[in-house]
Design a protein around this motif. Structure first.
Motif, mmCIF file in Angstrom:
data_model
loop_
_atom_site.group_PDB
_atom_site.id
_atom_site.type_symbol
_atom_site.label_atom_id
_atom_site.label_comp_id
_atom_site.label_asym_id
_atom_site.label_seq_id
_atom_site.Cartn_x
_atom_site.Cartn_y
_atom_site.Cartn_z
ATOM 1 N N ASP A 163 0.828 -1.211 0.000
ATOM 2 C CA ASP A 163 0.000 0.000 0.000
ATOM 3 C C ASP A 163 0.860 1.258 0.000
ATOM 4 O OD1 ASP A 163 1.010 -0.107 2.542
ATOM 5 O OD2 ASP A 163 -0.869 0.427 3.540
ATOM 6 N N VAL A 164 2.137 1.119 -0.401
ATOM 7 C CA VAL A 164 3.016 2.289 -0.457
ATOM 8 C C VAL A 164 2.401 3.335 -1.382
ATOM 9 C CG1 VAL A 164 4.391 1.291 -2.351
ATOM 10 C CG2 VAL A 164 5.373 3.076 -0.919
ATOM 11 N N PRO A 165 2.396 4.606 -0.996
ATOM 12 C CA PRO A 165 1.839 5.651 -1.863
ATOM 13 C C PRO A 165 2.563 5.726 -3.194
ATOM 14 C CG PRO A 165 2.114 6.475 0.369
ATOM 15 C CD PRO A 165 2.803 5.144 0.319
ATOM 16 N N ILE A 166 1.791 5.931 -4.258
ATOM 17 C CA ILE A 166 2.340 6.034 -5.611
ATOM 18 C C ILE A 166 1.934 7.375 -6.210
ATOM 19 C CG2 ILE A 166 2.375 5.064 -7.936
ATOM 20 C CD1 ILE A 166 1.501 2.382 -6.700
ATOM 21 N N MET A 167 2.923 8.124 -6.691
ATOM 22 C CA MET A 167 2.645 9.342 -7.441
ATOM 23 C C MET A 167 3.075 9.111 -8.876
ATOM 24 S SD MET A 167 4.132 13.233 -7.084
ATOM 25 C CE MET A 167 3.627 13.398 -5.376
ATOM 26 N N MET A 168 2.127 9.208 -9.805
ATOM 27 C CA MET A 168 2.431 9.003 -11.209
ATOM 28 C C MET A 168 3.023 10.273 -11.806
ATOM 29 S SD MET A 168 1.409 5.853 -11.721
ATOM 30 C CE MET A 168 1.491 5.741 -13.507
ATOM 31 N N LEU A 169 4.067 10.114 -12.613
ATOM 32 C CA LEU A 169 4.661 11.207 -13.368
ATOM 33 C C LEU A 169 4.276 10.987 -14.833
ATOM 34 C CD1 LEU A 169 8.257 11.145 -11.820
ATOM 35 C CD2 LEU A 169 6.294 12.508 -11.081
ATOM 36 N N THR A 170 3.587 11.927 -15.432
ATOM 37 C CA THR A 170 3.107 11.700 -16.788
ATOM 38 C C THR A 170 3.285 12.920 -17.677
ATOM 39 O OG1 THR A 170 1.134 11.226 -18.119
ATOM 40 C CG2 THR A 170 0.771 12.296 -16.005
ATOM 41 N N GLY A 171 3.698 12.649 -18.912
ATOM 42 C CA GLY A 171 3.806 13.704 -19.902
ATOM 43 C C GLY A 171 2.554 13.813 -20.730
ATOM 44 N N ARG A 172 1.576 12.938 -20.434
ATOM 45 C CA ARG A 172 0.326 12.941 -21.172
ATOM 46 C C ARG A 172 -0.696 13.826 -20.480
ATOM 47 N NH1 ARG A 172 -0.536 6.423 -22.085
ATOM 48 N NH2 ARG A 172 1.322 6.033 -23.371
ATOM 49 N N ASP A 173 -1.374 14.633 -21.258
ATOM 50 C CA ASP A 173 -2.422 15.487 -20.703
ATOM 51 C C ASP A 173 -3.773 14.882 -21.058
ATOM 52 O OD1 ASP A 173 -3.664 17.568 -19.431
ATOM 53 O OD2 ASP A 173 -3.558 18.923 -21.148
ATOM 54 N N ASP A 174 -3.981 13.643 -20.620
ATOM 55 C CA ASP A 174 -5.185 12.892 -20.963
ATOM 56 C C ASP A 174 -5.905 12.488 -19.688
ATOM 57 O OD1 ASP A 174 -7.087 11.033 -21.778
ATOM 58 O OD2 ASP A 174 -5.843 10.317 -23.435
ATOM 59 N N VAL A 175 -7.150 12.932 -19.545
ATOM 60 C CA VAL A 175 -7.929 12.622 -18.347
ATOM 61 C C VAL A 175 -8.074 11.120 -18.172
ATOM 62 C CG1 VAL A 175 -10.208 12.797 -17.287
ATOM 63 C CG2 VAL A 175 -9.168 14.810 -18.313
ATOM 64 N N VAL A 176 -8.249 10.389 -19.289
ATOM 65 C CA VAL A 176 -8.421 8.936 -19.200
ATOM 66 C C VAL A 176 -7.203 8.292 -18.555
ATOM 67 C CG1 VAL A 176 -8.676 6.810 -20.524
ATOM 68 C CG2 VAL A 176 -9.988 8.836 -21.158
ATOM 69 N N ASP B 201 -1.759 9.893 -6.495
ATOM 70 C CA ASP B 201 -1.726 11.244 -7.057
ATOM 71 C C ASP B 201 -0.971 11.180 -8.374
ATOM 72 O OD1 ASP B 201 -2.074 13.936 -7.322
ATOM 73 O OD2 ASP B 201 -0.843 14.528 -5.618
ATOM 74 N N TYR B 202 -0.988 12.263 -9.100
ATOM 75 C CA TYR B 202 -0.254 12.341 -10.354
ATOM 76 C C TYR B 202 0.222 13.771 -10.540
ATOM 77 C CZ TYR B 202 -4.402 14.625 -12.099
ATOM 78 O OH TYR B 202 -5.442 15.503 -12.245
ATOM 79 N N VAL B 203 1.269 13.921 -11.333
ATOM 80 C CA VAL B 203 1.745 15.255 -11.680
ATOM 81 C C VAL B 203 2.230 15.209 -13.124
ATOM 82 C CG1 VAL B 203 4.091 14.825 -10.820
ATOM 83 C CG2 VAL B 203 3.246 17.171 -10.998
ATOM 84 N N GLY B 204 1.879 16.223 -13.894
ATOM 85 C CA GLY B 204 2.229 16.237 -15.301
ATOM 86 C C GLY B 204 3.612 16.798 -15.558
ATOM 87 N N LYS B 205 4.239 16.302 -16.606
ATOM 88 C CA LYS B 205 5.522 16.824 -17.065
ATOM 89 C C LYS B 205 5.263 17.875 -18.142
ATOM 90 C CE LYS B 205 7.966 12.390 -16.515
ATOM 91 N NZ LYS B 205 8.741 11.354 -17.252
#
Length: 249
Positions: free
Chosen positions: A79-92, A104-108
């Motif tokens: 259950d370690v927290p995961i923050m996604m790093l994404t260069g995609r600006d896609d809600v899906v 959580d997520y944060v965009g590049k």
């Protein structure tokens, strides 16, 4: 002067060496311990020998295993927290990331201070039970055969097996057991789980509820504990009670 941090270990999983170095330098200067991995294999090797407090995981990785698959893999055992790093600006992509277990997520491209703020928020939520806790921290919340320890952030099913919850799943379940029988709108759920400051669309709430139903409902396709109220939100139908938590001795 940077705030002192102790024993907080971050795993950065990204194939871009520049991003690895940037994150490692910034968070090391902030007092965190940082380990970097460029692939799923390196991630597995790192997680096999040490525990991490949070994983910063790139959504797009080369090879046969992408970020979403790795998030599923991590969540199946931890259950370690995961923050996604994404260069995609896609809600899906963002919703799918939350569905498979990301917190959580944060965009590049991103600002390091924003990543840090989001990371601190995740860790803060992990340490603190949050709004409307049980009246006695030494009590467990009981519902429909489930045992839910708000203080230790643990959930056990009727057979006594612990069911791992992500940070988002814990926060959502905590809100429901502390507001039973009350219709909660998506806006209310965003406020009570503190998602409004991180995500600005309702589908993140729906994604978290889908994942939570998979864990606590006998038939997730026909939920009986967390029911949808058409056009309004959701309602938790169980009637939680409490019991003393077993002592550690």
């Amino acid at each position: 002067m940077a705030e002192a941090k102790t024993c907080i270990r971050i795993l950065v999983v990204d194939d871009d060496v520049r991003i690895q170095r940037m994150l490692a330098q910034y968070f090391s200067e902030e007092g965190y311990e940082v380990v970097c991995a460029s692939s799923g294999a390196e991630m597995r090797a790192a997680m096999a020998v040490r525990a991490f407090d949070v994983v910063l995981l790139d959504l797009v990785l080369p090879g046969e295993t992408g970020g979403l698959d790795l998030a599923r893999e991590i969540r199946s055992t931890s259950d370690v927290p995961i923050m996604m790093l994404t260069g995609r600006d896609d809600v899906v992509d963002r919703v799918v990331g939350l569905e498979v277990g990301a917190d959580d997520y944060v965009g590049k491209p991103f600002h390091l201070r924003e990543v840090h703020a989001r990371l601190k928020n995740i860790l803060r939520r992990r340490r603190q039970p949050g709004a409307a806790p049980a009246k006695n921290g030494g009590e467990m919340v009981l519902f429909e055969g489930w045992r839910f320890d708000l203080e230790r952030r643990q959930l056990w099913n009727f057979g006594g097996t612990e069911v791992a919850l992500s940070t988002g799943e814990f926060d959502m379940l905590r809100v429901f057991v502390t507001h039973p029988g009350r219709v909660l709108t998506r806006d209310m759920l965003m406020d009570l789980t503190r998602k409004r400051e991180r995500e600005g669309f309702d589908r993140t709430i729906d994604a978290q509820i889908v994942r939570l139903r998979r864990k606590i409902e006998k038939d997730p396709s026909n939920p009986q504990l967390i029911k949808s109220v058409r056009g309004v939100g959701y309602i938790f139908t169980a009637r939680p009670g409490t019991s003393p938590r077993p002592s550690d001795t």
